[in-house]
Enzyme design. Sequence first.
Site, PDB file in Angstrom:
ATOM      1  N   LYS A  95       0.837  -1.201   0.000  1.00 46.69           N
ATOM      2  CA  LYS A  95       0.000   0.000   0.000  1.00 46.69           C
ATOM      3  C   LYS A  95       0.873   1.252   0.000  1.00 46.69           C
ATOM      4  O   LYS A  95       1.789   1.366   0.804  1.00 46.69           O
ATOM      5  CB  LYS A  95      -0.934  -0.016   1.207  1.00 46.69           C
ATOM      6  CG  LYS A  95      -1.899  -1.198   1.205  1.00 46.69           C
ATOM      7  CD  LYS A  95      -2.810  -1.207   2.403  1.00 46.69           C
ATOM      8  CE  LYS A  95      -2.058  -1.420   3.702  1.00 46.69           C
ATOM      9  NZ  LYS A  95      -2.948  -1.645   4.860  1.00 46.69           N
ATOM     10  N   THR A 144      -8.769   9.546   8.184  1.00 44.71           N
ATOM     11  CA  THR A 144      -8.374   8.301   7.515  1.00 44.71           C
ATOM     12  C   THR A 144      -8.253   7.147   8.513  1.00 44.71           C
ATOM     13  O   THR A 144      -7.540   6.177   8.260  1.00 44.71           O
ATOM     14  CB  THR A 144      -7.036   8.486   6.789  1.00 44.71           C
ATOM     15  OG1 THR A 144      -6.041   8.941   7.736  1.00 44.71           O
ATOM     16  CG2 THR A 144      -7.155   9.504   5.658  1.00 44.71           C
ATOM     17  N   GLY A 180      -8.728   3.818  10.174  1.00 38.33           N
ATOM     18  CA  GLY A 180      -9.242   2.520   9.769  1.00 38.33           C
ATOM     19  C   GLY A 180      -9.144   2.203   8.291  1.00 38.33           C
ATOM     20  O   GLY A 180      -9.782   1.261   7.807  1.00 38.33           O
ATOM     21  N   THR A 181      -8.349   2.949   7.550  1.00 35.14           N
ATOM     22  CA  THR A 181      -8.256   2.705   6.108  1.00 35.14           C
ATOM     23  C   THR A 181      -7.691   1.314   5.806  1.00 35.14           C
ATOM     24  O   THR A 181      -8.194   0.612   4.927  1.00 35.14           O
ATOM     25  CB  THR A 181      -7.384   3.765   5.413  1.00 35.14           C
ATOM     26  OG1 THR A 181      -6.141   3.893   6.115  1.00 35.14           O
ATOM     27  CG2 THR A 181      -8.083   5.110   5.395  1.00 35.14           C
ATOM     28  N   GLY A 182      -6.648   0.921   6.520  1.00 39.06           N
ATOM     29  CA  GLY A 182      -6.042  -0.388   6.278  1.00 39.06           C
ATOM     30  C   GLY A 182      -6.982  -1.527   6.620  1.00 39.06           C
ATOM     31  O   GLY A 182      -7.099  -2.507   5.868  1.00 39.06           O
ATOM     32  N   CYS A 183      -7.669  -1.402   7.739  1.00 33.62           N
ATOM     33  CA  CYS A 183      -8.650  -2.416   8.147  1.00 33.62           C
ATOM     34  C   CYS A 183      -9.765  -2.526   7.112  1.00 33.62           C
ATOM     35  O   CYS A 183     -10.171  -3.625   6.710  1.00 33.62           O
ATOM     36  CB  CYS A 183      -9.268  -2.057   9.500  1.00 33.62           C
ATOM     37  SG  CYS A 183      -8.091  -1.754  10.832  1.00 33.62           S
TER      38      CYS A 183
END
Length: 268
Positions: A172, A204, A206-209
Amino acid sequence: MKKVLTIAGSDSCGGAGIQADLKAMSAQGVYGMSVITAITAQNTKGVFAVQEIDLDIIKKQIEVLYEDIDIDAVKIGMLSSSDIIKVVYETLKDVNAKNIVIDPVMVSKSGYYLLKEEAIEALKEFLKIGTLVTPNIPEAEILANMKIENEEDMILAAKKIKTLGAKNVLMKGGHREDNCTDILLTDKDEVIKFLGERFETKNTHGTGCTLSSTIASYIGKGYSVEESVRLGKEYITQAIKNSFSIGEGVGPVGHFIDLYKKAGVDFE
């Protein structure tokens, strides 16, 4: 309806972790289930405390779900200690879990370490169970033991992480300053780039989750890894575009923006 499981930590603020996973899964039209590995005390300004769940309870949560339900995919999030990593790894192998997407959560956006330093090697070992692993650049730098400054570095890091056993690696690019292109290294060693769009927002959380849960949802629905990543990228882009503030710090992304609009919610 397809069934997708998240194994991760709970975010009391609702923007990341189990809560974000279930929102993202629901938005993709799958039935989301959860195994909680830790409880965090956090708000938009940061993480203030973590309480790990007892190992026997973590194991039992997984076992009873697989005894009863045909689970189509699994998303792995916060596994804070080597003991938790080991019990999740062994239990998933015992139940013959399939389609495992690993988000190697290490540090929160506020800088709180969600993975103990002694657990890094255990996490590297854990990656071999993964259909896909989705590190951001700081996580990839730790897993690949190298500095990442450009796309060439991202590809090299992905190759190093792939040698740990994961079938596919999604690097990412959101932490880069020049662009936010993501790079997928497939199980056939193909390099596929997903161009990104950057928005001026602090919200932003929690974007990865959210991204990894969305990808797991599509894999569970039968899409290829490449197409699942593409659809996940499209969803998280719109969720960030429609993010909003709920407190003084970093707000959540818009998981249900269409429903919010339908309900007449005004974020202005």
